[in-house]
Design an enzyme around this catalytic site. Sequence first.
Site, mmCIF file in Angstrom:
data_model
loop_
_atom_site.group_PDB
_atom_site.id
_atom_site.type_symbol
_atom_site.label_atom_id
_atom_site.label_comp_id
_atom_site.label_asym_id
_atom_site.label_seq_id
_atom_site.Cartn_x
_atom_site.Cartn_y
_atom_site.Cartn_z
ATOM 1 N N SER A 171 -10.293 -4.948 -0.293
ATOM 2 C CA SER A 171 -9.329 -4.992 0.279
ATOM 3 C C SER A 171 -9.781 -4.231 2.047
ATOM 4 O O SER A 171 -9.720 -5.337 2.910
ATOM 5 C CB SER A 171 -8.707 -3.765 -0.180
ATOM 6 N N ASP A 298 -0.376 -9.475 -6.890
ATOM 7 C CA ASP A 298 -0.888 -7.889 -6.141
ATOM 8 C C ASP A 298 0.498 -7.300 -5.934
ATOM 9 O O ASP A 298 0.893 -7.963 -5.237
ATOM 10 C CB ASP A 298 -2.159 -8.200 -5.023
ATOM 11 N N HIS A 326 -4.389 -5.927 -7.361
ATOM 12 C CA HIS A 326 -4.759 -5.719 -6.704
ATOM 13 C C HIS A 326 -6.501 -5.761 -6.469
ATOM 14 O O HIS A 326 -7.461 -5.178 -5.921
ATOM 15 C CB HIS A 326 -4.235 -4.496 -5.404
#
Length: 347
Positions: A171, A298, A326
């Site tokens: 991320s 996601d 995610h």
Amino acid sequence: MGNKIISMMKKDRKDGSKSMRMNRSQRKLLADEEMLHRRALSMAIRQTQLSQRFDGSMSKRVGSTSTRKQQRTLSDPFSNAKQVPDFSLESLTVKRFVLVHGEGFGAWCWYKIVASLEESGLSPITVDLTGSGFNMTDTNTVSTLEEYSKPLIQYLESLPEEEKVILVGHSTGGASISYALERFPEKISKAIFLCATMVSDGQRPFDVFSEELGSAERFMKESQFLIYGNGKDKPPTGFMFEKQHMKGLYFNQSPNKDIALAMISMRPVPLGPMMEKVSLTAERYGKGRRFYVQTLDDLALSPDVQEKLVRENSPEGVFKIKGSDHSPFFSKPQSLHKILLEIAQIP
């Protein structure tokens, strides 16, 4: 007739024995996973009990146990993570992975991946970025990407001159590994962006999430998740989603016990590093070997946005995980483990 019955009885015993072996194997896998989760949960509970006297950088290994331009799509069968086809440890010149978490997470989120990489004979290292995990720095005081990434930079600085590592950034951890790649291209063998902010020069990590969260300017003015560590009359210093929002954005495919672990472990996100324009040069960052892992279920960083990042930034290789949210280290750890080994073996 009698011989036929005896033969059938032998076959039944053989099939039953095979079934028992499979059941024992599955039970062992479940028991091992449960043990790892209990360790991670124990560390997360300790994290919530730590006082401010533990400020500074702490790197934790959680749940520890003793070619180019290619595309892969993997599902995640229930199998032993050690069973990776065509993997030769001896063929690897770089065996050390440095796992860098994303916003709100900490080193704790990698506990399954640490275990599987160690089982494969590799050396995973996890870091808590500043104000994350066991690093008790007040997130409201972290205003730059340099400050936020300091534990990672310090680790890379400590490496022997000839040693290289494989960086994995999840991320917004993608911004930290981009920053590290710009600082230490000679120490990084490969950089793996895991559903991450693979930004271009002059781009802000937040800009990658703009389709889900709105523009940075609008978010700074209107978001209900902002934290004003210096007072309401001053600019916001961080943000943190409510639990229900986090569950929907990050963990829509993750096991309930991992969601429970995350709910007591997630910490506020310093806003400054997210809003900082990252400076990257072709001479340093541009020479790094970058790979991208897309997560196809996601909701925090949609597959379309990830595809756009890949088109605009041209990594060396792209890999895809079906059925992953995610947080693939929770929802699809076996598939993620296999991909990491595949990338490690690319010459």
